[in-house]
Design a protein around this motif. Sequence first.
Motif, PDB file in Angstrom:
ATOM      1  N   MET A  23       0.828  -1.197   0.000  1.00  0.00           N
ATOM      2  CA  MET A  23       0.000   0.000   0.000  1.00  0.00           C
ATOM      3  C   MET A  23       0.866   1.252   0.000  1.00  0.00           C
ATOM      4  N   GLY A  24       1.904   1.249   0.849  1.00  0.00           N
ATOM      5  CA  GLY A  24       2.791   2.406   0.910  1.00  0.00           C
ATOM      6  C   GLY A  24       3.498   2.656  -0.401  1.00  0.00           C
ATOM      7  N   TYR A  25       4.002   1.589  -1.015  1.00  0.00           N
ATOM      8  CA  TYR A  25       4.719   1.701  -2.291  1.00  0.00           C
ATOM      9  C   TYR A  25       3.756   2.149  -3.394  1.00  0.00           C
ATOM     10  N   ALA A  26       2.576   1.523  -3.460  1.00  0.00           N
ATOM     11  CA  ALA A  26       1.623   1.811  -4.528  1.00  0.00           C
ATOM     12  C   ALA A  26       0.999   3.198  -4.415  1.00  0.00           C
ATOM     13  N   SER A  27       1.137   3.836  -3.256  1.00  0.00           N
ATOM     14  CA  SER A  27       0.583   5.183  -3.070  1.00  0.00           C
ATOM     15  C   SER A  27       1.517   6.268  -3.590  1.00  0.00           C
ATOM     16  N   LEU A  28       2.765   5.906  -3.896  1.00  0.00           N
ATOM     17  CA  LEU A  28       3.760   6.900  -4.308  1.00  0.00           C
ATOM     18  C   LEU A  28       3.592   7.263  -5.787  1.00  0.00           C
ATOM     19  N   PRO A  29       3.762   8.520  -6.134  1.00  0.00           N
ATOM     20  CA  PRO A  29       3.731   8.899  -7.553  1.00  0.00           C
ATOM     21  C   PRO A  29       4.814   8.157  -8.338  1.00  0.00           C
ATOM     22  N   LYS A  30       4.492   7.788  -9.564  1.00  0.00           N
ATOM     23  CA  LYS A  30       5.418   7.131 -10.485  1.00  0.00           C
ATOM     24  C   LYS A  30       5.841   5.736 -10.020  1.00  0.00           C
ATOM     25  N   ASN A  31       5.064   5.103  -9.133  1.00  0.00           N
ATOM     26  CA  ASN A  31       5.418   3.754  -8.685  1.00  0.00           C
ATOM     27  C   ASN A  31       5.167   2.744  -9.808  1.00  0.00           C
ATOM     28  N   PRO A  32       5.827   1.570  -9.762  1.00  0.00           N
ATOM     29  CA  PRO A  32       5.735   0.613 -10.872  1.00  0.00           C
ATOM     30  C   PRO A  32       4.642  -0.439 -10.724  1.00  0.00           C
ATOM     31  N   ILE A  33       3.817  -0.360  -9.683  1.00  0.00           N
ATOM     32  CA  ILE A  33       2.887  -1.449  -9.392  1.00  0.00           C
ATOM     33  C   ILE A  33       1.667  -1.390 -10.302  1.00  0.00           C
ATOM     34  N   ARG A  34       1.449  -2.477 -11.039  1.00  0.00           N
ATOM     35  CA  ARG A  34       0.342  -2.594 -11.988  1.00  0.00           C
ATOM     36  C   ARG A  34      -0.900  -3.183 -11.310  1.00  0.00           C
ATOM     37  N   LYS A  35      -0.707  -4.303 -10.610  1.00  0.00           N
ATOM     38  CA  LYS A  35      -1.795  -4.938  -9.878  1.00  0.00           C
ATOM     39  C   LYS A  35      -1.331  -5.232  -8.460  1.00  0.00           C
ATOM     40  N   LEU A  36      -2.237  -5.039  -7.504  1.00  0.00           N
ATOM     41  CA  LEU A  36      -1.901  -5.140  -6.082  1.00  0.00           C
ATOM     42  C   LEU A  36      -2.851  -6.111  -5.405  1.00  0.00           C
ATOM     43  N   ILE A  37      -2.282  -7.118  -4.731  1.00  0.00           N
ATOM     44  CA  ILE A  37      -3.086  -8.060  -3.956  1.00  0.00           C
ATOM     45  C   ILE A  37      -2.774  -7.860  -2.479  1.00  0.00           C
ATOM     46  N   LEU A  38      -3.799  -7.537  -1.703  1.00  0.00           N
ATOM     47  CA  LEU A  38      -3.668  -7.335  -0.262  1.00  0.00           C
ATOM     48  C   LEU A  38      -4.258  -8.556   0.432  1.00  0.00           C
ATOM     49  N   ASN A  39      -3.386  -9.372   1.014  1.00  0.00           N
ATOM     50  CA  ASN A  39      -3.811 -10.620   1.639  1.00  0.00           C
ATOM     51  C   ASN A  39      -4.099 -10.404   3.115  1.00  0.00           C
ATOM     52  N   ASP A  40      -5.394 -10.266   3.423  1.00  0.00           N
ATOM     53  CA  ASP A  40      -5.904 -10.151   4.785  1.00  0.00           C
ATOM     54  C   ASP A  40      -5.325  -8.952   5.537  1.00  0.00           C
ATOM     55  N   VAL A  41      -5.359  -7.812   4.870  1.00  0.00           N
ATOM     56  CA  VAL A  41      -4.890  -6.588   5.514  1.00  0.00           C
ATOM     57  C   VAL A  41      -5.527  -5.385   4.840  1.00  0.00           C
ATOM     58  N   GLY A  42      -5.675  -4.318   5.602  1.00  0.00           N
ATOM     59  CA  GLY A  42      -6.233  -3.083   5.074  1.00  0.00           C
ATOM     60  C   GLY A  42      -5.799  -1.906   5.931  1.00  0.00           C
ATOM     61  N   PRO A  43      -6.336  -0.727   5.668  1.00  0.00           N
ATOM     62  CA  PRO A  43      -5.907   0.462   6.421  1.00  0.00           C
ATOM     63  C   PRO A  43      -6.314   0.455   7.888  1.00  0.00           C
ATOM     64  N   SER A  44      -7.409  -0.233   8.222  1.00  0.00           N
ATOM     65  CA  SER A  44      -7.842  -0.340   9.615  1.00  0.00           C
ATOM     66  C   SER A  44      -7.525  -1.738  10.130  1.00  0.00           C
ATOM     67  N   LEU A  45      -6.777  -1.807  11.234  1.00  0.00           N
ATOM     68  CA  LEU A  45      -6.368  -3.087  11.816  1.00  0.00           C
ATOM     69  C   LEU A  45      -6.979  -3.210  13.203  1.00  0.00           C
TER      70      LEU A  45
END
Length: 286
Positions: free
Chosen positions: A114-136
Amino acid sequence: MLTARLHTVQWLSPHGLHKLAYREWGDPDNPHVLLCVHGLTRSSADFETMAQDLGKNIRVVAADMPGRGQSDWLPDPTMYGVPTYVGACVALVARLNATTLDWFGTSMGGLIGMGYASLPKNPIRKLILNDVGPSLNFSALQRIGEYVGKPVQFQTLQEARQYIRTISQPFGPHTESQWNELCDSVLVEKNGTWRPHYDPAIGQAFQNLSESTALLHETALWAAFDAIQAETLVVRGEHSDLLSHKTVEEMRQRGPKPSVVKILGVGHAPTFMQNEQINIVRDFLF
């Protein structure tokens, strides 16, 4: 059977240069790269089964985050956090020479994604979040804090395996062989005793964790999530105590508005060692 190739890359922190270890499966020239990042106390070996399958078609890479596996331990315990891990992953992506890539992150690995994919010009095309989100869920963080970083050691491999298996029960049903694999990948033998592979200092952040501190982190995580542009999939274990159904429903409406899959009979977190779980990744990436 694919053989995992073991490599290291140097990355720079304010404290100097450090070694990041990683595994690679599949054709090293394949432009379709999947980068897998493990949970808090786990290692890159967690992805062996999934990589054996997906590595026939794509290049799969999995890293030992700093302080885990074969990567260097850090001199300052306060460095163990998402910003540090993102910095290490940027160096790894540069080494991989990947202009774009897909990301699979379990628990902590998802927060890093999430941190990496939020950055401008990041290289992430598709993101899979396995059992995690912004609220823990705070109670789940407290549960994790009860064991992470505690100085435990065992006289036999069997005793060590039983300990790892006990704290890993939320992973859900596995065969005896799979349990041994899940245990052995996070145990090391030293001077005739067995212990977890990671730097105990990674647990310091949990020792003084309060609900107010957790809420501050949550605000930052939601901001990161809302900035994500990559196509996103959220996977939730049916009985997860870390990622609530309420949080998943809010995630559906915000940021990348992800697709959601629930895995039945599993808590925190699905291990993706079962074919039906691996197929979820395959269907999303292809």
